[in-house]
Scaffold this motif. Structure first.
Motif, PDB file in Angstrom:
ATOM      1  N   ALA A 364       0.832  -1.210   0.000  1.00 46.04           N
ATOM      2  CA  ALA A 364       0.000   0.000   0.000  1.00 46.04           C
ATOM      3  C   ALA A 364       0.860   1.250   0.000  1.00 46.04           C
ATOM      4  O   ALA A 364       0.568   2.227  -0.706  1.00 46.04           O
ATOM      5  N   LYS A 365       1.940   1.244   0.767  1.00 48.35           N
ATOM      6  CA  LYS A 365       2.799   2.420   0.848  1.00 48.35           C
ATOM      7  C   LYS A 365       3.643   2.604  -0.407  1.00 48.35           C
ATOM      8  O   LYS A 365       4.171   3.688  -0.642  1.00 48.35           O
ATOM      9  N   GLN A 367       2.184   1.960  -3.438  1.00 45.02           N
ATOM     10  CA  GLN A 367       1.215   2.445  -4.423  1.00 45.02           C
ATOM     11  C   GLN A 367       0.663   3.822  -4.085  1.00 45.02           C
ATOM     12  O   GLN A 367       0.253   4.559  -4.976  1.00 45.02           O
ATOM     13  N   PHE A 368       0.615   4.159  -2.808  1.00 46.87           N
ATOM     14  CA  PHE A 368       0.027   5.422  -2.375  1.00 46.87           C
ATOM     15  C   PHE A 368       1.048   6.196  -1.546  1.00 46.87           C
ATOM     16  O   PHE A 368       2.049   5.639  -1.082  1.00 46.87           O
ATOM     17  N   SER A 369       0.780   7.469  -1.370  1.00 48.74           N
ATOM     18  CA  SER A 369       1.607   8.275  -0.494  1.00 48.74           C
ATOM     19  C   SER A 369       1.508   7.744   0.931  1.00 48.74           C
ATOM     20  O   SER A 369       0.436   7.313   1.377  1.00 48.74           O
ATOM     21  N   GLU A 372      -1.212   9.003   3.002  1.00 51.26           N
ATOM     22  CA  GLU A 372      -2.582   8.577   2.695  1.00 51.26           C
ATOM     23  C   GLU A 372      -2.962   7.278   3.386  1.00 51.26           C
ATOM     24  O   GLU A 372      -4.145   6.979   3.552  1.00 51.26           O
ATOM     25  N   VAL A 373      -1.960   6.470   3.747  1.00 55.04           N
ATOM     26  CA  VAL A 373      -2.208   5.110   4.233  1.00 55.04           C
ATOM     27  C   VAL A 373      -2.227   5.079   5.756  1.00 55.04           C
ATOM     28  O   VAL A 373      -1.314   5.590   6.422  1.00 55.04           O
ATOM     29  N   LEU A 401      -7.139   3.770   3.503  1.00 52.71           N
ATOM     30  CA  LEU A 401      -6.785   5.133   3.132  1.00 52.71           C
ATOM     31  C   LEU A 401      -7.420   6.113   4.109  1.00 52.71           C
ATOM     32  O   LEU A 401      -8.325   5.762   4.873  1.00 52.71           O
TER      33      LEU A 401
END
Length: 484
Positions: A364-365, A367-369, A372-373, A401
């Motif tokens: 997740a970290k 793929q996203f900032s 955001e996670v 998120l």
């Protein structure tokens, strides 16, 4: 060309049976070609259930499973209770076999053909078996896999067991006392724990940093600790380089460790059963352990689909059935459905169980900032049902998120296989984590862990929002001093 069938399914796996039955329910004409009737898939789960039974009944000698050791023997002689447990497992396996028997499928309209066959490309794409030529609009490969044997010096000469023949070894009534289990896959971990629960000395050797490559590291650490508490020695990052037979004893060289053992179980992975199918002749490509497929589960010959462990990945029945559903619909109708593994959970039948789906924290970290996670954790020791059943070991971890969208979940604990199904439903229906927090689960129940974990989202959001904290403090200060 005259079409004999709407689809021809090749393989004797559970996914093949599932697809064949589903095809008949859609009123399609279907043939199932299986090289042999093999129900090994039932034996493994029956064995792990016996291990759970052994642990639960450990304090009940009149009904438990006992292992006795003698100084003159290096084998673990199993008491009469073990034989009774094996009989129980055989009965369970027999019942499961009956549910998936060729007779049941044949009664549903499936044309069952037992034999080895291969594809032919001239003049049209067909499948030849038992001097018959089967013609179909499309074909589905669900031929399953067999254990992959690593190239380890001395392994073949020394001898070993695999997941496909260990059940027959257990049926002899005597277990070797010392075991080395080689491999970091779910089944190797399940077997290692089961053997330890029957009083055997077990060493689990994994070449990766964690027990499983795709497992959340937090869960992996807890799982390893649980195995070690139960007596399983775990060596990670220790590739096995050689095996030797010295004075009738087997020796394993794993990294810098030399391990003496009575028996070796190799469970490092699977390879597809595709050698005899003549796939190259019909333009189907494969790479190492799996067939090459697109997200519609079409092989490089778009009339031939594939599903299950023949296309790689861990050997999980629910994932194979999910793939079979997608592949069958694409094969029978228009190829428009695509696989999406984000909403498909998997579970490993250790004790406590491990279940996971979606993205891990690291994924997740990536793929996203990072801002955001949010990572939400809760431990089973806080759950009343866990306290009542004395099953407090475990953790629930949700990856979400800031807006409450659930990205993934990892659960280690009692009833994890059922809890992950609730998360799967929530994710597939795009349910936000705040909605989980607002549910009122039956009390006491293990579902409470989901509610508790989901509530962490609100706490973290509030703790990171200074303005909201100040507003709430001011609001309640005003209310307390308001002259009613």
């Amino acid at each position: 060309m005259t079409i004999d069938y709407d689809v021809v399914i090749i393989g004797g796996s559970l996914a093949a049976y599932y697809a064949a039955l589903a095809a008949t329910q859609l009123r399609a004409t279907v043939a199932l070609v299986e090289p042999k009737v093999d129900y090994g898939f039932t034996n493994h789960h029956a064995l792990t259930e016996i291990g759970k039974l052994a642990q639960k009944l450990n304090d009940a000698p009149s009904f438990g499973i006992h292992a006795t050791h003698t100084d003159t023997s290096e084998e673990c002689h199993i008491s009469m209770a073990w034989q009774e447990a094996m009989l129980y497992a055989q009965c369970v396996a027999s019942n499961l076999q009956e549910q998936h028997s060729p007779a049941i499928l044949a009664a549903s309209g499936v044309d069952i053909i037992v034999g080895n066959g291969q594809f032919q490309s001239s003049p049209q794409l067909t499948f030849a078996v038992n001097n018959r030529i089967l013609r179909a609009r499309s074909y589905l490969l669900a031929s399953g896999s067999r254990p992959e044997i690593p190239d380890i010096e001395g392994l073949q000469a020394t001898g070993y067991l695999t997941l496909s023949n260990i059940w027959q070894s257990f049926q002899r009534g005597i277990l070797p006392k010392n075991w080395v289990v080689i491999g970091g896959i779910p089944q190797s971990i399940e077997i290692a724990q089961t053997l330890a629960r029957f009083g055997c000395s077990v060493t689990l050797v994994v070449k990766h940093p964690y027990l499983l490559r795709n497992i959340d590291p937090d869960i992996a650490i807890l799982l390893q600790a649980q195995l070690e508490v139960e007596g399983v020695r775990v060596f990670t990052e220790r590739p096995v380089t050689q095996v030797r037979l010295i004075d009738d004893k087997k020796w394993i060289q794993a990294g810098d460790k030399a391990i003496e053992t009575d028996e070796i179980l190799v469970a490092t992975g699977q390879q597809p059963n595709i050698e005899s199918l003549n796939l190259a002749k019909v333009g189907v490509k494969w790479h190492q352990r799996s067939l090459v497929v697109n997200d519609k589960l079409q092989t490089t010959n778009h009339r031939i689909y594939a599903c299950g462990d023949v296309i790689g990945g861990y050997d999980f029945a629910n994932i194979a059935n999910y793939e079979a559903k997608i592949a069958l619909n694409n094969a029978l109708f228009f190829p428009r459905l695509r696989v999406d593994y984000r909403f498909v959970p998997w579970a490993m039948f250790s004790v406590p169980m491990v279940a996971q789906m979606g993205l891990t924290e690291a994924q997740a970290k990536q793929q996203f900032s990072r801002d955001e996670v949010l990572v939400l954790r809760q431990y089973f020791k806080t759950v009343a049902a866990a306290q009542l059943r004395n099953e407090t070991t475990g953790m629930c971890k949700l990856i979400v998120l800031n807006n409450g969208e659930i990205l993934g979940a990892s659960i280690f604990g009692a009833e994890a296989e059922e809890l992950i199904n609730l998360i799967a439903l929530a994710m597939s229906q795009k349910t936000k984590v705040k909605d989980l927090a607002n549910l009122s689960f039956v009390y006491p129940s293990f579902s409470e862990i989901l509610e508790q974990t989901a509530r962490e989202w609100g706490k973290q959001r509030l703790n990171s929002n200074i303005a909201l904290q100040e507003f709430l403090e001011g609001f309640f200060h005003f209310r307390r001093n308001w002259n009613l």
